[in-house]
Design a protein around this motif. Structure first.
Motif, PDB file in Angstrom:
ATOM      1  N   VAL A  85      12.541   9.979   8.542  1.00 30.33           N
ATOM      2  CA  VAL A  85      11.166  10.422   8.776  1.00 30.33           C
ATOM      3  C   VAL A  85      10.197   9.636   7.905  1.00 30.33           C
ATOM      4  O   VAL A  85       9.180   9.123   8.387  1.00 30.33           O
ATOM      5  N   LEU A  86      10.491   9.545   6.607  1.00 32.23           N
ATOM      6  CA  LEU A  86       9.580   8.839   5.709  1.00 32.23           C
ATOM      7  C   LEU A  86       9.564   7.341   6.024  1.00 32.23           C
ATOM      8  O   LEU A  86       8.505   6.700   5.939  1.00 32.23           O
ATOM      9  N   LYS A  87      10.686   6.799   6.426  1.00 34.35           N
ATOM     10  CA  LYS A  87      10.718   5.385   6.813  1.00 34.35           C
ATOM     11  C   LYS A  87       9.784   5.141   7.986  1.00 34.35           C
ATOM     12  O   LYS A  87       9.027   4.152   8.012  1.00 34.35           O
ATOM     13  N   THR A  88       9.794   6.044   8.966  1.00 34.17           N
ATOM     14  CA  THR A  88       8.895   5.918  10.114  1.00 34.17           C
ATOM     15  C   THR A  88       7.435   5.978   9.668  1.00 34.17           C
ATOM     16  O   THR A  88       6.595   5.207  10.156  1.00 34.17           O
ATOM     17  N   ILE A  89       7.116   6.870   8.745  1.00 36.34           N
ATOM     18  CA  ILE A  89       5.739   6.995   8.247  1.00 36.34           C
ATOM     19  C   ILE A  89       5.308   5.718   7.533  1.00 36.34           C
ATOM     20  O   ILE A  89       4.200   5.210   7.743  1.00 36.34           O
ATOM     21  N   VAL A  90       6.180   5.189   6.681  1.00 37.15           N
ATOM     22  CA  VAL A  90       5.871   3.939   5.965  1.00 37.15           C
ATOM     23  C   VAL A  90       5.627   2.804   6.961  1.00 37.15           C
ATOM     24  O   VAL A  90       4.643   2.054   6.859  1.00 37.15           O
ATOM     25  N   GLN A  91       6.506   2.671   7.933  1.00 36.14           N
ATOM     26  CA  GLN A  91       6.365   1.596   8.913  1.00 36.14           C
ATOM     27  C   GLN A  91       5.125   1.789   9.778  1.00 36.14           C
ATOM     28  O   GLN A  91       4.463   0.806  10.145  1.00 36.14           O
ATOM     29  N   GLU A  92       4.792   3.028  10.093  1.00 42.66           N
ATOM     30  CA  GLU A  92       3.606   3.290  10.899  1.00 42.66           C
ATOM     31  C   GLU A  92       2.346   2.902  10.143  1.00 42.66           C
ATOM     32  O   GLU A  92       1.425   2.305  10.727  1.00 42.66           O
ATOM     33  N   GLU A  93       2.280   3.208   8.861  1.00 41.64           N
ATOM     34  CA  GLU A  93       1.109   2.796   8.077  1.00 41.64           C
ATOM     35  C   GLU A  93       0.980   1.277   8.058  1.00 41.64           C
ATOM     36  O   GLU A  93      -0.131   0.740   8.195  1.00 41.64           O
ATOM     37  N   MET A 150       0.847  -1.189   0.000  1.00 42.29           N
ATOM     38  CA  MET A 150       0.000   0.000   0.000  1.00 42.29           C
ATOM     39  C   MET A 150       0.881   1.237   0.000  1.00 42.29           C
ATOM     40  O   MET A 150       1.607   1.504   0.967  1.00 42.29           O
ATOM     41  N   ALA A 151       0.880   1.996  -1.073  1.00 45.81           N
ATOM     42  CA  ALA A 151       1.699   3.197  -1.158  1.00 45.81           C
ATOM     43  C   ALA A 151       1.069   4.327  -0.348  1.00 45.81           C
ATOM     44  O   ALA A 151      -0.152   4.389  -0.167  1.00 45.81           O
ATOM     45  N   ILE A 152       1.902   5.212   0.135  1.00 47.21           N
ATOM     46  CA  ILE A 152       1.421   6.404   0.830  1.00 47.21           C
ATOM     47  C   ILE A 152       0.628   7.262  -0.142  1.00 47.21           C
ATOM     48  O   ILE A 152       0.980   7.392  -1.321  1.00 47.21           O
ATOM     49  N   GLU A 153      -0.450   7.864   0.357  1.00 49.18           N
ATOM     50  CA  GLU A 153      -1.230   8.752  -0.492  1.00 49.18           C
ATOM     51  C   GLU A 153      -0.451  10.037  -0.724  1.00 49.18           C
ATOM     52  O   GLU A 153      -0.110  10.764   0.209  1.00 49.18           O
ATOM     53  N   GLN A 154      -0.175  10.318  -1.985  1.00 46.26           N
ATOM     54  CA  GLN A 154       0.583  11.511  -2.362  1.00 46.26           C
ATOM     55  C   GLN A 154      -0.394  12.636  -2.674  1.00 46.26           C
ATOM     56  O   GLN A 154      -1.262  12.502  -3.536  1.00 46.26           O
ATOM     57  N   THR A 155      -0.254  13.738  -1.963  1.00 49.97           N
ATOM     58  CA  THR A 155      -1.221  14.825  -2.075  1.00 49.97           C
ATOM     59  C   THR A 155      -0.534  16.123  -2.491  1.00 49.97           C
ATOM     60  O   THR A 155       0.697  16.227  -2.515  1.00 49.97           O
ATOM     61  N   TRP A 156      -1.362  17.134  -2.785  1.00 51.69           N
ATOM     62  CA  TRP A 156      -0.851  18.401  -3.323  1.00 51.69           C
ATOM     63  C   TRP A 156      -1.745  19.527  -2.829  1.00 51.69           C
ATOM     64  O   TRP A 156      -2.965  19.451  -2.940  1.00 51.69           O
ATOM     65  N   ARG A 157      -1.126  20.569  -2.284  1.00 53.75           N
ATOM     66  CA  ARG A 157      -1.921  21.701  -1.826  1.00 53.75           C
ATOM     67  C   ARG A 157      -2.363  22.562  -3.004  1.00 53.75           C
ATOM     68  O   ARG A 157      -1.556  22.976  -3.838  1.00 53.75           O
ATOM     69  N   TRP A 158      -3.658  22.835  -3.029  1.00 52.80           N
ATOM     70  CA  TRP A 158      -4.285  23.624  -4.096  1.00 52.80           C
ATOM     71  C   TRP A 158      -5.083  24.744  -3.459  1.00 52.80           C
ATOM     72  O   TRP A 158      -5.867  24.516  -2.539  1.00 52.80           O
ATOM     73  N   TYR A 159      -4.890  25.948  -3.946  1.00 51.97           N
ATOM     74  CA  TYR A 159      -5.540  27.112  -3.352  1.00 51.97           C
ATOM     75  C   TYR A 159      -6.899  27.424  -3.965  1.00 51.97           C
ATOM     76  O   TYR A 159      -7.411  28.529  -3.808  1.00 51.97           O
TER      77      TYR A 159
END
Length: 395
Positions: free
Chosen positions: A327-335, A1-10
């Protein structure tokens, strides 16, 4: 399951369109109903209209950033109780519309602060920077805030005077406009007198009192968010130290731990912003990611180079002082851990935060930090790093 990649839009007025964003590879949109005044209810009709716009472009509205917290709530003055009820109603309405994550902040007056928005980078791109002596020059000699001299070291006081003495009228005006850019609604234009009047409203509110107001706000909104299937994600102070005599309560790991312990709920979490927390030399983002992992509900990834004199410049994802890999490794492992535990809140949406202005972005009307190509570069790097992490962990 890949992390959801998002983008800020105004929103519809953003020069970067939803069609542009789709080509970056992002699938989730991070946005807000900017046209609704702070304190008013976000109605289901308004939410659905914006959601449909996003979904018609083949994307999803993944995160709200932000439902602004009215200044009256932070100060507990004026109509703060009404605004709190309105905030609760907005959370309920977002939950009804299937939007599950809300990023918000509790910073008084300024949403962020920089001293230069178009600093020349070594490769010819443009970046955001913060210099303490420059900010002090504004505070001491342009704003002329009472007692400001007590907030800076002798070293910075001397540097600020020297810097200010070298400014012409155009330089003073440019610095003023840069600082005031961090005010919500800054496009409306504030005079220095109006700015000082807003600061004066926080007289008598120190860190302890602002923290108490935040805790009471959390006790009011988190149960509503939990019932509505919504996760709150408080954003750290940017930068994570006191400015202009204003209190700060989301600047350190201890601040964050205190916040998430106020109401013990997965609906009471944080936005792990590596740039905002990372600007403070006293913050170790690798440790923060690990210790807050169970309550990270959203993440902003960018890097900074910083020093112990409270200066920093925004940098490319792998070039600054924050260990983005860990940081990203921690996020991946947490998911993955949440998935194994059967938690409802598996997803930690991630977006590339500020990017340098480069290529065709230079000279365009960019929201500070939110150019197209710099963030697209950051998103591509996040995607590649995640793939490498997953391959190395065999997940």
């Amino acid at each position: 399951m890949a992390i959801e990649q998002t983008w800020r839009w105004y929103g519809p007025n953003d020069r970067i369109s939803l069609a542009d964003i789709k080509q970056t590879g992002a699938t989730g949109i991070v946005t807000a109903l900017h046209h609704i005044p702070n304190g008013e209810v976000w109605t289901v009709e308004e939410i659905i209209a914006r959601k449909n716009m996003i979904e018609n472009a083949g994307l999803s509205w993944s995160v709200v950033e932000s439902v602004p917290v009215h200044e009256d709530i932070k100060k507990q003055t004026g109509n703060w109780e009404l605004y709190t009820k309105n905030y609760q109603e907005s959370i309920k309405n977002l939950g009804k519309c299937g939007i599950e994550t809300i990023c918000y902040n509790f910073m008084p007056v300024l949403d962020w602060s920089r001293t230069e928005l178009n600093s020349s980078f070594e490769d010819g791109s443009l970046a955001l920077i913060y210099e303490q002596k420059v900010f002090a020059a504004f505070d001491l000699f342009i704003l002329k805030r009472k007692g400001a001299e007590n907030d800076y070291s002798e070293k910075i006081l001397g540097q600020a005077k020297e810097y200010f003495d070298g400014l012409d009228d155009a330089g003073k005006e440019a610095l003023t406009n840069t600082v005031i850019k961090g005010l919500p609604g800054a496009e409306e234009s504030y005079t220095l007198e109006q700015f000082q009047a807003v600061l004066n409203e926080y007289a008598g509110i120190d860190n302890a009192k602002l923290k108490k107001h935040l805790e009471e706000f959390l006790r009011a909104i988190v149960p509503v968010a939990e019932d509505s299937g919504v996760r709150m994600a408080i954003h750290p102070d940017d930068p994570p130290w006191g400015l202009l005599g204003l209190p700060r309560v989301v600047s350190t790991l201890e601040d964050a731990k205190s916040i998430i312990s106020t109401v013990d709920s997965i609906s009471n979490g944080v936005t792990l912003c590596t740039g905002s927390w990372g600007a403070g030399h006293f913050n170790d983002l690798s440790i923060m990611a690990e210790e807050l992992s169970h309550r990270i509900n959203f993440a902003h990834l960018r890097n900074v180079k910083r020093d112990t004199d409270y200066n920093f410049n925004e940098d490319y994802l792998f070039e600054g002082d924050v260990d983005i890999y860990s940081v990203l490794k921690t996020i991946v492992q947490e998911e993955e851990s949440r998935k194994e535990d059967g938690r409802k809140d598996i997803s930690i949406p991630v977006r590339p935060d500020h990017g340098n202005q480069m290529l065709g972005d230079i000279g365009q009307d960019n929201n500070p930090g939110y150019s197209l190509y710099g963030r697209m570069k950051g998103l591509a790097e996040i995607r590649g790093l995640e793939l490498g992490i997953r391959r190395s962990l065999k997940i």
